[in-house]
Enzyme design. Structure first.
Site, PDB file in Angstrom:
ATOM      1  CB  SER A 176      -0.850  -0.011   1.278  1.00  7.11           C
ATOM      2  OG  SER A 176      -1.502   1.229   1.452  1.00  7.11           O
TER       3      SER A 176
ATOM      4  CE1 TYR B 216      -4.020  -2.168   5.477  1.00  9.42           C
ATOM      5  CE2 TYR B 216      -3.549   0.149   5.033  1.00  9.42           C
ATOM      6  CZ  TYR B 216      -3.838  -1.118   4.576  1.00  9.42           C
ATOM      7  OH  TYR B 216      -3.940  -1.362   3.226  1.00  9.42           O
TER       8      TYR B 216
HETATM    9  N1  LIG Z   1      -8.687  -0.508  -1.338  1.00 10.55           N
HETATM   10  C1  LIG Z   1      -7.652   0.291  -1.213  1.00 10.55           C
HETATM   11  O1  LIG Z   1      -7.754   1.516  -1.365  1.00 10.55           O
HETATM   12  C2  LIG Z   1      -6.282  -0.289  -0.907  1.00 10.55           C
HETATM   13  C3  LIG Z   1      -5.186   0.580  -0.947  1.00 10.55           C
HETATM   14  C4  LIG Z   1      -3.925   0.067  -0.682  1.00 10.55           C
HETATM   15  C5  LIG Z   1      -3.752  -1.286  -0.413  1.00 10.55           C
HETATM   16  N2  LIG Z   1      -4.837  -2.107  -0.362  1.00 10.55           N
HETATM   17  C6  LIG Z   1      -4.599  -3.524  -0.080  1.00 10.55           C
HETATM   18  O2  LIG Z   1      -5.228  -4.299  -1.075  1.00 10.55           O
HETATM   19  C7  LIG Z   1      -5.596  -5.573  -0.554  1.00 10.55           C
HETATM   20  C8  LIG Z   1      -7.073  -5.823  -0.851  1.00 10.55           C
HETATM   21  O3  LIG Z   1      -7.820  -4.799  -0.219  1.00 10.55           O
HETATM   22  P1  LIG Z   1      -9.345  -4.505  -0.552  1.00 10.55           P
HETATM   23  O4  LIG Z   1      -9.511  -3.029  -0.437  1.00 10.55           O
HETATM   24  O5  LIG Z   1      -9.756  -5.198  -1.776  1.00 10.55           O
HETATM   25  O6  LIG Z   1     -10.013  -5.174   0.747  1.00 10.55           O
HETATM   26  P2  LIG Z   1     -11.309  -6.094   0.895  1.00 10.55           P
HETATM   27  O7  LIG Z   1     -12.353  -5.673  -0.062  1.00 10.55           O
HETATM   28  O8  LIG Z   1     -11.628  -6.081   2.358  1.00 10.55           O
HETATM   29  O9  LIG Z   1     -10.782  -7.531   0.483  1.00 10.55           O
HETATM   30  C9  LIG Z   1      -9.900  -8.240   1.321  1.00 10.55           C
HETATM   31  C10 LIG Z   1      -9.824  -9.665   0.858  1.00 10.55           C
HETATM   32  O10 LIG Z   1      -8.935 -10.397   1.727  1.00 10.55           O
HETATM   33  C11 LIG Z   1      -9.609 -11.565   2.180  1.00 10.55           C
HETATM   34  N3  LIG Z   1      -9.149 -11.936   3.505  1.00 10.55           N
HETATM   35  C12 LIG Z   1      -9.154 -11.179   4.634  1.00 10.55           C
HETATM   36  N4  LIG Z   1      -8.713 -11.894   5.672  1.00 10.55           N
HETATM   37  C13 LIG Z   1      -8.414 -13.138   5.201  1.00 10.55           C
HETATM   38  C14 LIG Z   1      -7.930 -14.324   5.803  1.00 10.55           C
HETATM   39  N5  LIG Z   1      -7.649 -14.394   7.110  1.00 10.55           N
HETATM   40  N6  LIG Z   1      -7.742 -15.425   5.029  1.00 10.55           N
HETATM   41  C15 LIG Z   1      -8.036 -15.378   3.704  1.00 10.55           C
HETATM   42  N7  LIG Z   1      -8.498 -14.287   3.065  1.00 10.55           N
HETATM   43  C16 LIG Z   1      -8.693 -13.175   3.820  1.00 10.55           C
HETATM   44  C17 LIG Z   1     -11.088 -11.178   2.183  1.00 10.55           C
HETATM   45  O11 LIG Z   1     -11.923 -12.310   2.045  1.00 10.55           O
HETATM   46  P3  LIG Z   1     -12.723 -13.026   3.228  1.00 10.55           P
HETATM   47  O12 LIG Z   1     -13.252 -11.959   4.124  1.00 10.55           O
HETATM   48  O13 LIG Z   1     -13.757 -13.795   2.477  1.00 10.55           O
HETATM   49  O14 LIG Z   1     -11.725 -13.895   3.883  1.00 10.55           O
HETATM   50  C18 LIG Z   1     -11.176 -10.356   0.890  1.00 10.55           C
HETATM   51  O15 LIG Z   1     -11.307 -11.217  -0.212  1.00 10.55           O
HETATM   52  C19 LIG Z   1      -5.271  -5.515   0.947  1.00 10.55           C
HETATM   53  O16 LIG Z   1      -4.027  -6.145   1.162  1.00 10.55           O
HETATM   54  C20 LIG Z   1      -5.183  -4.024   1.234  1.00 10.55           C
HETATM   55  O17 LIG Z   1      -4.334  -3.755   2.335  1.00 10.55           O
HETATM   56  C21 LIG Z   1      -6.101  -1.642  -0.604  1.00 10.55           C
END
Ligand SMILES: NC(=O)c1ccc[n+]([C@@H]2O[C@H](COP(=O)([O-])OP(=O)(O)OC[C@H]3O[C@@H](n4cnc5c(N)ncnc54)[C@H](OP(=O)(O)O)[C@@H]3O)[C@@H](O)[C@H]2O)c1
Length: 233
Positions: A136, A149
């Protein structure tokens, strides 16, 4: 290409899996929510793609190894692993409960480590592979109000960039991805429809590009940000 995407039940991971499958990759998808994975699998299959799913909790070393191995077997090998799964709890240090801190450490750091260890030996044996770690912007730039985080994402950056040094001579690429604001449920804020943000599928397209670089080079860092700014409150 055979690719495993962690955290593909929603958000960025779902976008990545959909784009990769649409471009002809066979994908293995993984998360805890089996129902959401199944609907993704059906959607990809209906569009003529190949998708295998495994519902597991990456915080468990045993489950992670078993889930990744099962997907690798179903796919007949793994060319790339996209370590995307993550838990986002944006609170300052005193507001963040120790259980919440531990959950982020176990998911964002430990889970990513377990998944990586599950696929690396096969890649080393083959002399090729690609590991893409979703960090991130908070993985290199301080985030007041989200120190826990940010700590986990700094760890992802440190692990990912050091791993590249460890495995590059085995022919394995490692890319650290630094997304800015991406439109996913975990990053939705009240009064903001997210329309100005990067779409999960756009992250997927960027990842498809970096998986397709020539064998002799690696895009080791990728930062992707929206052009637009958040709406003024
Ligand atoms: N969105 C942003 O603006 C942003 C910016 C920078 C970085 N990121 C990074 O991008 C990645 C995805 O983020 P997102 O925004 O798409 O979040 P999200 O919509 O909350 O998706 C997170 C995913 O991770 C899975 N997950 C969480 N805990 C888990 C576990 N213990 N075992 C297996 N799977 C697990 C969740 O599925 P389940 O709940 O079904 O397990 C879900 O599929 C993350 O690493 C986040 O830090 C996001």
């Amino acid at each position: 290409m055979k690719v495993i995407v962690t955290g593909a039940s929603g958000g960025i991971g779902r976008g990545i899996a959909t784009v990769l499958a649409g471009s002809g990759c066979a994908v293995g998808v993984l998360a805890r929510s089996g129902d959401k994975l199944e609907s993704l699998r059906e959607e990809i299959s209906a569009a003529g793609g190949t998708c295998h799913a495994s519902a597991i909790d990456l915080r468990s070393e045993k489950e992670a190894a078993a889930g990744l191995n099962a997907l690798a077997e179903a796919l007949g090998g793994v060319d790339a692993l996209i370590n995307n799964a993550g838990l986002v709890i944006l609170k300052s240090a005193l507001d963040l409960e120790p259980d919440e801190w531990r959950a982020m450490v176990e998911t964002n750091i430990n889970g990513l480590f377990y998944a990586t260890r599950a696929v690396l030996p096969g890649m080393i044996d083959r002399g090729s592979g690609h590991i893409v770690n979703i960090s991130s912007i908070s993985g290199y730039f301080p985030l007041g109000g989200g120190s826990g985080y940010a700590a986990t994402k700094y760890a992802v950056t440190g692990f990912s960039e050091s791993l590249f040094q460890e495995v590059r001579e085995h022919g394995i690429k490692v890319t650290t991805v630094f997304p800015g604001s991406v439109d996913s449920d975990s990053h939705r804020h009240q009064g903001d429809d997210g329309s100005w943000k990067v779409k999960p599928e756009e992250v997927g397209k960027a990842i498809l590009d970096l998986l397709n670089t020539d064998a002799g080079n690696c895009i080791s860092r990728l930062e992707i940000r929206p052009l637009s700014r958040p709406p003024k409150p």
